[in-house]
Enzyme design. Sequence first.
Site, PDB file in Angstrom:
ATOM      1  CE1 TYR A  91      19.660  42.786 -97.192  1.00  0.00           C
ATOM      2  CE2 TYR A  91      18.598  44.937 -97.080  1.00  0.00           C
ATOM      3  CZ  TYR A  91      19.749  44.169 -97.129  1.00  0.00           C
ATOM      4  OH  TYR A  91      20.982  44.781 -97.102  1.00  0.00           O
ATOM      5  CG  ASP A 150      29.026  37.626 -94.673  1.00  0.00           C
ATOM      6  OD1 ASP A 150      29.396  38.801 -94.844  1.00  0.00           O
ATOM      7  OD2 ASP A 150      29.778  36.649 -94.698  1.00  0.00           O
ATOM      8  CG  HIS A 387      20.176  41.629 -88.788  1.00  0.00           C
ATOM      9  ND1 HIS A 387      20.700  41.994 -90.008  1.00  0.00           N
ATOM     10  CD2 HIS A 387      19.918  40.314 -88.891  1.00  0.00           C
ATOM     11  CE1 HIS A 387      20.732  40.943 -90.811  1.00  0.00           C
ATOM     12  NE2 HIS A 387      20.283  39.912 -90.156  1.00  0.00           N
ATOM     13  CE1 TYR A 468      23.418  47.047-100.321  1.00  0.00           C
ATOM     14  CE2 TYR A 468      23.021  45.642-102.224  1.00  0.00           C
ATOM     15  CZ  TYR A 468      23.413  45.794-100.912  1.00  0.00           C
ATOM     16  OH  TYR A 468      23.780  44.685-100.171  1.00  0.00           O
ATOM     17  NE  ARG A 469      19.828  42.455-100.648  1.00  0.00           N
ATOM     18  CZ  ARG A 469      20.698  41.493-100.383  1.00  0.00           C
ATOM     19  NH1 ARG A 469      21.971  41.773-100.261  1.00  0.00           N
ATOM     20  NH2 ARG A 469      20.294  40.252-100.230  1.00  0.00           N
TER      21      ARG A 469
END
Lengths: 521, 138
Positions: A91, A150, A387, A468-469
């Site tokens: 993120y 995780d 990722h 949501y994020r």
Amino acid sequence: MKQILPPGVSAEAFAEALNAFRTIVGSEFVYTGESLVSYSDPYGITTEEGAHAASAAIAPASTEQVQEIVRAANRHGVPLWPVSCGRNLGYGGASPRMSGTIVLDLKRMNRILDVSEEDGYALVEPGVSYFDLYNHIQAKGYKLWLDVPDPGWGSVMGNALDHGVGYTPYGDHFAMQCGMEVVLPNGELMRTGMGAMPGSSTWQLFKYGFGPYVDGMFSQSNFGVVTKMGIWLMPEPPGYRPYMISFQREDDLEQVVDILRPLKVGSVIQNGATIRSLLLSAAVNSTRSQYTSKPGPLPDSTLKKIMAEKELGMWNIYGALYGPPPVMDALWGAIRDAFSKVPGAKFYFQEDRKDPRDLFHVRANTMKGVPSLSEFGFVNWSGGGGHIGFSPVSAIRGKEAMKQYTLVRDRLHEYGFDYLSIFAIGWRELHHVVELLFDRNDPVIKRKAEEVFRVLVHEAAAAGYGEYRTHLSFMDEIAATYGWNDHALLKFHQTIKDALDPKGILAPGKSGIWPSRYRRS
Amino acid sequence: MRDGVWTRRDLLSVGVGAAGACAAVTAGAAAQNPLAHGLATWTFYDPRFADSERLAAALPGAGQLHPVGSDPTPLLGLVDLERGLSAPILLQGVTTEVVPFCLEHSVDRHHRLEGCSRRVDGDLFAWSLIVHPRPSAA
């Protein structure tokens, strides 16, 4: 490394600001030049040159230093980007949204201030990781469990503030948050909830205090720097029994989700159970090259080979039972009866999975709050280790899960990516967390990944599914999809932002909220 | 993984095979920093891949090899990298990228790093990482 500056800040003003910060924290904790490589995004997906580059970083040791830094930032007009452990990888990590922002690295504020075994909570600073808190609880012998995401090296506070989730009954991390201390953009210190009452003993016990409940304002936001946060911890249960259920056909997803809903809403399924796709399950300890060297979607024959070899289904539920054995037996009876309606469903307890490297053993530990880095294995699936999470939310409805699954799967395949995902079941919602894996050393693949991500955002939003994020690079786009009534919510956020932070020094661009000085129309 | 001692262009221009890549990577790290000689060294390989152990054993100063498969969690306990480091150490190996990635990111904001990495094949990377302790962050 070329020195970049915050937009609208001269080199002289920037240098003066850094000198002010050095006076506050000491020169050794103000980072420039080569040191800033630590604040680059290891999974950066955007092809935009110089995106999300920090101009400097500062590491304060205390709330008082944070207050002084914020006041100095106001005086000098320089923007700050707070990070806790800086491991929100996938993120954006420790990178800022706006290039040139100074990272406010809270890693040195890593004290566990309080743990109450009796009341089941901890009070932590931003730099406390899940490993830190877990090790502390073990060392003290408290009969308390964490809820961990995780992986486990991230910040307890940071994860909750970013609406992260875990896998025990306490899996909604922000719902388990209770009480905060916040440095406001003007440097003032505030405590929320019962913490606003001097002498209160319920700061970490009762969330709401009196008046408007403001804690949510400091999650996924740029309205303040959280310097202390309470989090509820689960008492160690008298029994624990993880389970796995595998389903053999792709289309089973619809029936599985519809069966799952009443079990979750009725608390028969007690924890943050997950429905995991075949490839995400296999990828934790295998790589794609072990099955094929050909590009493109894996053929059914290869999927069946993976299923047979790993004893996995196309979909795999990982859940757990908690409580006295008679309670667990009763709950299991209801769960097994319900899912037995799916033809070919297979049921496992841990002792049924003989391979010590089996993913079930990893999930069994995670669902009892043991932090690890085990899930990092999946980022090796296609080589190159990058990722990013695409994470739309839906109701717990089989048709909606299938709709999301086919939409995402088809788009990923079209662009040459495999579909790996987990459906994480919340109180009333389904988080469809899709892991878009890419080779971070290959600019062509990165460009494709960025492109398909943007396509997915817009297609999901058109179907009513919001994220949501999200990663820094997509915050504006995601914020724009929440545009009901001419973007009333974003305008509300901006009004608050302008009132609290008129100089726009705190985390410009976080969640699409820009201070007026940087705001585009 | 970032390149510290060699740039990525230097690595790619070497153009050698897998064994050569490993030697080049670690020789580069060692040659550029005399402190690398005689450092406490941890060498890693991935038992899932046939070439990994052989290539890791051929790394300079390899010594005892530590297997690490898909799960990097045990790496955190091997050396208390995050805070408890008093002298530089050398970490190296032939593994999937997640191993140097997790090692690097468990320490990069606490200590100074010099590293380099070279892709061996679709899954494996040959890499080395010298970790220099910074003043305590506490």
